[in-house]
Motif scaffolding. Structure first.
Motif, short mmCIF file in Angstrom:
data_model
loop_
_atom_site.label_atom_id
_atom_site.label_comp_id
_atom_site.label_asym_id
_atom_site.label_seq_id
_atom_site.Cartn_x
_atom_site.Cartn_y
_atom_site.Cartn_z
N PRO A 1 52.78 -67.36 -3.37
CA PRO A 1 54.43 -68.59 -2.70
C PRO A 1 53.42 -69.53 -1.77
O PRO A 1 52.18 -69.90 -1.37
CB PRO A 1 54.72 -68.28 -1.86
CG PRO A 1 54.27 -66.14 -1.46
CD PRO A 1 53.06 -66.69 -2.61
N GLU B 1 59.48 -76.94 -8.15
CA GLU B 1 60.16 -75.51 -7.91
C GLU B 1 59.05 -74.79 -6.61
O GLU B 1 60.51 -74.68 -4.91
CB GLU B 1 59.39 -74.26 -8.57
CG GLU B 1 60.47 -74.94 -9.59
CD GLU B 1 60.94 -73.86 -11.00
OE1 GLU B 1 59.61 -72.42 -10.45
OE2 GLU B 1 61.75 -73.29 -11.27
N ASP B 2 57.82 -75.04 -5.87
CA ASP B 2 57.53 -75.47 -4.85
C ASP B 2 57.51 -76.39 -3.63
O ASP B 2 58.41 -75.86 -2.80
CB ASP B 2 55.88 -76.21 -4.37
CG ASP B 2 55.17 -74.97 -4.90
OD1 ASP B 2 55.42 -73.56 -5.07
OD2 ASP B 2 54.24 -75.00 -5.46
N ASP C 1 61.44 -75.45 -2.74
CA ASP C 1 61.26 -73.91 -1.73
C ASP C 1 60.71 -73.93 -0.52
O ASP C 1 61.55 -73.57 0.57
CB ASP C 1 59.78 -72.63 -2.11
CG ASP C 1 59.91 -71.61 -3.33
OD1 ASP C 1 61.48 -71.45 -4.07
OD2 ASP C 1 59.14 -71.17 -4.06
N ARG D 1 67.66 -69.20 -6.48
CA ARG D 1 66.04 -69.34 -6.12
C ARG D 1 66.48 -68.78 -4.94
O ARG D 1 65.99 -69.61 -3.64
CB ARG D 1 66.22 -70.56 -5.74
CG ARG D 1 64.48 -71.28 -6.05
CD ARG D 1 63.93 -71.69 -6.86
NE ARG D 1 63.03 -71.36 -7.23
CZ ARG D 1 61.65 -71.35 -7.71
NH1 ARG D 1 61.71 -71.16 -6.71
NH2 ARG D 1 61.42 -71.30 -8.31
N PRO D 2 66.10 -67.53 -4.27
CA PRO D 2 66.30 -67.09 -3.13
C PRO D 2 64.87 -67.32 -2.65
O PRO D 2 64.01 -66.64 -3.85
CB PRO D 2 66.93 -65.00 -3.74
CG PRO D 2 67.12 -64.99 -4.76
CD PRO D 2 66.41 -66.36 -4.95
N ALA D 3 64.70 -67.52 -1.81
CA ALA D 3 63.34 -67.56 -1.07
C ALA D 3 62.88 -67.12 -0.07
O ALA D 3 64.08 -67.76 0.56
CB ALA D 3 62.71 -68.95 -1.07
#
Lengths: 226, 226
Positions: free
Chosen positions: A9, A70-71, A74, A121-123
DNA sequence: CCCCTTCGAGTACGGTGTTCGCGAGCGAGG
DNA sequence: CCTCGCTCGCGAACACCGTACTCGAAGGGG
């Protein structure tokens, strides 16, 4: 233990290289800019070019700080999660969790794009972990398995996100479609129970705050025992 | 009453013009092709060009049948909803709704992309309306307000979708990130309750079917009274 | 039969995320 | 102090995307 593998991550990857020319930006700045864009024009407006422009730089530069779009998403999620004000657990875990749910609802309403992000997108970044730690600690006196508690956290999160999405984060056009479909189904006559429901009418819609509290408490009660 | 306004849902717009040259395709064919593509390569692979190619035609042709890509997604949602086999309500509404939830779970597992779609773009087409009618009819003997029953339907839907998404519809890379983050948080030592949870270990993870049933029944109990 | 209307779809436009390549700039080692 | 090796900034390019326009082609009602 040097960390920084490409498949880790974002939060575990080092932000800057230890040598060479230092960067002019930071992940925090990129995140803040992205959140501002999303608040202003929605999640779809969070494009690399747009975020970069808000920072007065070029799109390609962002990739020195981030591996992909996507980073950025997040990072946005976790940045908002920094906004929780976690109170020390009391003796009443239901009250504690209701407080968390209320805060989550407030944050989601302030950042409508977060509902979609949370659902799809559970982060769990550092602040998300702090939140989870807090919830689990509130649940310490509850006699339930660990996995049941994790499940309760997940359900609560999804429930609140879905609720807020229906409240405010769904485009007006979508809501209108639902209504038209419903009205059409009722008018067609092949859905008697729906017709009965529609006839019964919405009784002024009680104040949404207490309706939310009620919903959360009911689900919590069902999940973790009366 | 001619229907077909641009802002209406797809299902209320006439599929073909009543005069002129008839089309060679149909919304059903487009929908089927789109579902096939999504099943094979995920929701992001459902592009107008790709769906059109699967039908041996050009991307622009699809717009004779559909107003936008979002229409295609709505059609996909409702097409899958046609797969429910709704049994007549029994005296036990809990059993009835559990059956619905099980079917929903099965459909979502067969079409993993649907979880995301359900969560982020809830659409109620004709088959969705039939499902809602069925749920409401099952709940007829329950002494709760109409809006509470609608809410129960929404919560149930979102709950199952989120559950399946965590089960199967989340990319492996995402799940891996969660685990790494969790392990890192535990190792850092600042999350004692999480560490305790991790130490307690997952006890073999009881069979997921009954865990699902249990979750649904608990939430239902909380929502609609013991 | 003819004509009006719709269909098919090539082409084009403005946008997206991401990669490449290269000049510029900084810090450390000699 | 100079130079080397690294990283940074970022313009340009690539492969796509959803969608609008614009035709000629084609079918059915008068």
């Amino acid at each position: 233990m040097v960390a920084g593998r490409r498949e880790d991550p974002v939060w575990l990857r080092p932000e800057q290289a230890p040598t060479g020319r230092p960067g002019e930006l930071s992940r925090a700045q990129i995140t803040a800019a992205a959140v501002a864009v999303a608040d202003a024009d929605g999640l779809d407006a969070v494009t690399m070019r747009r975020v970069a422009a808000a920072l007065g730089t070029g799109a390609a530069s962002l990739y020195r700080y981030v591996l992909s779009r996507e980073d950025v998403l997040d990072l946005m999620t976790d940045a908002v999660a920094a906004g929780y004000e976690l109170q020390p657990p009391t003796a009443d875990w239901r009250r504690d969790l209701l407080d968390v749910a209320r805060q989550q609802r407030a944050l989601l309403r302030r950042h409508p794009w977060l509902a979609q992000l949370t659902l799809v997108r559970p982060a769990l970044g550092p602040h998300g972990m702090d939140l989870l730690e807090h919830v689990v600690s509130c649940l310490a006196p509850v006699p339930a398995s660990g996995s049941a508690k994790l499940e309760a956290f997940a359900v609560l999160t999804a429930l609140v996100a879905a609720h807020v999405q229906n409240e405010v984060a769904l485009p007006a056009a979508e809501r209108r479609k639902q209504l038209v479909s419903f009205a059409h189904a009722v008018a067609a006559g092949r859905h008697p129970h729906l017709a009965a429901l529609a006839a019964q009418a919405a009784p002024g819609a009680a104040d949404p705050e207490s309706a939310f509290d009620d919903l959360v408490l009911r689900v919590l009660g069902g999940l973790l025992g009366a």
